[in-house]
Scaffold this active site. Sequence first.
Site, PDB file in Angstrom:
ATOM      1  N   LYS B  93       0.825  -1.215   0.000  1.00 43.46           N
ATOM      2  CA  LYS B  93       0.000   0.000   0.000  1.00 43.46           C
ATOM      3  C   LYS B  93       0.850   1.253   0.000  1.00 43.46           C
ATOM      4  O   LYS B  93       0.620   2.194   0.755  1.00 43.46           O
ATOM      5  CB  LYS B  93      -1.003  -0.027   1.152  1.00 43.46           C
ATOM      6  CG  LYS B  93      -1.919  -1.263   1.077  1.00 43.46           C
ATOM      7  CD  LYS B  93      -3.121  -1.190   1.956  1.00 43.46           C
ATOM      8  CE  LYS B  93      -4.056  -2.376   1.746  1.00 43.46           C
ATOM      9  NZ  LYS B  93      -3.530  -3.665   2.252  1.00 43.46           N
ATOM     10  N   ARG B  94       1.843   1.278  -0.863  1.00 43.12           N
ATOM     11  CA  ARG B  94       2.706   2.435  -0.979  1.00 43.12           C
ATOM     12  C   ARG B  94       2.018   3.526  -1.777  1.00 43.12           C
ATOM     13  O   ARG B  94       1.032   3.275  -2.488  1.00 43.12           O
ATOM     14  CB  ARG B  94       4.034   2.040  -1.653  1.00 43.12           C
ATOM     15  CG  ARG B  94       4.870   1.053  -0.846  1.00 43.12           C
ATOM     16  CD  ARG B  94       5.276   1.612   0.494  1.00 43.12           C
ATOM     17  NE  ARG B  94       6.264   0.797   1.169  1.00 43.12           N
ATOM     18  CZ  ARG B  94       6.017  -0.094   2.117  1.00 43.12           C
ATOM     19  NH1 ARG B  94       4.784  -0.311   2.513  1.00 43.12           N
ATOM     20  NH2 ARG B  94       6.995  -0.776   2.682  1.00 43.12           N
TER      21      ARG B  94
END
Lengths: 271, 271
Positions: B93-94
């Site tokens: 979830k960058r």
Amino acid sequence: MNRKQLIKEIQKKRSFLCVGLDTDLSKIPGHLLREKDPVFEFNRQIIDATADYAVAYKPNIAFYEALGPKGWESLNKTLEYIPKDIFTIADAKRGDIGNTSSLYAKAFFESMDFDSITVAPYMGVDSVKPFLEFEGKWVILLALTSNEGSKDFQLFGAANGKPLFQEVLEKSSQWGSPENMMYVVGATRGEKIGEVRKIVPDHFFLVPGVGAQGGSLEEVAKYGMNRECGLLVNSSRGIIYAGSDHNFAQAARNEAGKLQQEMEALLDMYL
Amino acid sequence: MNRKQLIKEIQKKRSFLCVGLDTDLSKIPGHLLREKDPVFEFNRQIIDATADYAVAYKPNIAFYEALGPKGWESLNKTLEYIPKDIFTIADAKRGDIGNTSSLYAKAFFESMDFDSITVAPYMGVDSVKPFLEFEGKWVILLALTSNEGSKDFQLFGAANGKPLFQEVLEKSSQWGSPENMMYVVGATRGEKIGEVRKIVPDHFFLVPGVGAQGGSLEEVAKYGMNRECGLLVNSSRGIIYAGSDHNFAQAARNEAGKLQQEMEALLDMYL
């Protein structure tokens, strides 16, 4: 570090400068590459040279993560080297649910001892709250960022009277308090900072985008400062890559010193 | 792995199961703690036991990051151990801008060799595009997640006719194609999956929330499947912690097998 201590440091140093440690092996002076840990050696010298002027350091986690396990060691050593009276920010922009956020929080607040971490709001309350459960630690939530793409979704809804970033500020300011939450508010949107300040009068803002990205420090202070300053203005490349050879630390010190002088003048003017 | 290969694997295994490797030292069987690398040893046995039934593995990066440098080694070894015909997802979830996103992309696509990474959309186009520049690699963008807090911002704007998640789908589907983008769409919102499917008919969805979180596999298939399946349904805890002692791998195999059978029936019904 708590809010009171941070405000005290700002008053003492007459500065609200955050130095971004976006340390990149392809950009640091060549002679450092012969060191055992070039990233840490670069950071160590930058910290020594700028600690008089900076109230915060912000390692950009991507730069360390990209180097694998060795990068995490450099990050750990850097964090331990930063003087304890300077605020530390893990610029990680994490955001995941419940138990996963708790793990990220543990990684940055316990395994490492950062004062704060940047967090993305998209997943909502249960992606943010786990970070707020750590006494004395801070969430710095993305609100209105300085990049081109910030228009894509952060301004969504504006045509109907309320942009998404406002909803983020209004809701999230109920989850924590000005004692454990700050907001990322980009410097490239001068008068917009004033809009944000009206919604959250007491929170600190972490402000990227001054310098290389074109934001104006004067505008940031004019629209964003509150009676306790309420600003941490970040500069990364403009400071750490001001010089490119053996003089890099001195060059960084000069740039940081220039910004501190401008900040002192602005603190004198507005506070 | 490209789209064609992924679809072929789904057809071959009659499964669209993704096994989430949320490997937690406090939850794995005690006897493994005597191993040199308990996390890898657990993953290795889980992979051996479930590879017949799974078309994807999804390590949740937080669980590895929380262990420091040792965790990254366990992650690397796990990734190398996963058979090459199984799709790999770095659930990270960058989301950050330009050069920082490029560094994250290099970390997960080059230093490690993941097929895909989950990305958060809040910062807009310049936080997503850098990941799309890697040939044969995928972005899996958060759209409508399965957690309680998904309501906070993802549904923002719905009262005016268009929720944020719809804007995210409409805009971002222009940045990539069904060949290099997927979306995270939670299983806990049955009929909502149908709304998402209408907006992006051809993209694959990564669907969390079946099992522990209460989502129904039948509903996911009914509302979300397209003519090439278009689904990767994730189960983490329900599979990997199905057993708690020496039988843990067999217990995981049994659970994965049950899901595969349900999926085979759904593929027979809808495709």
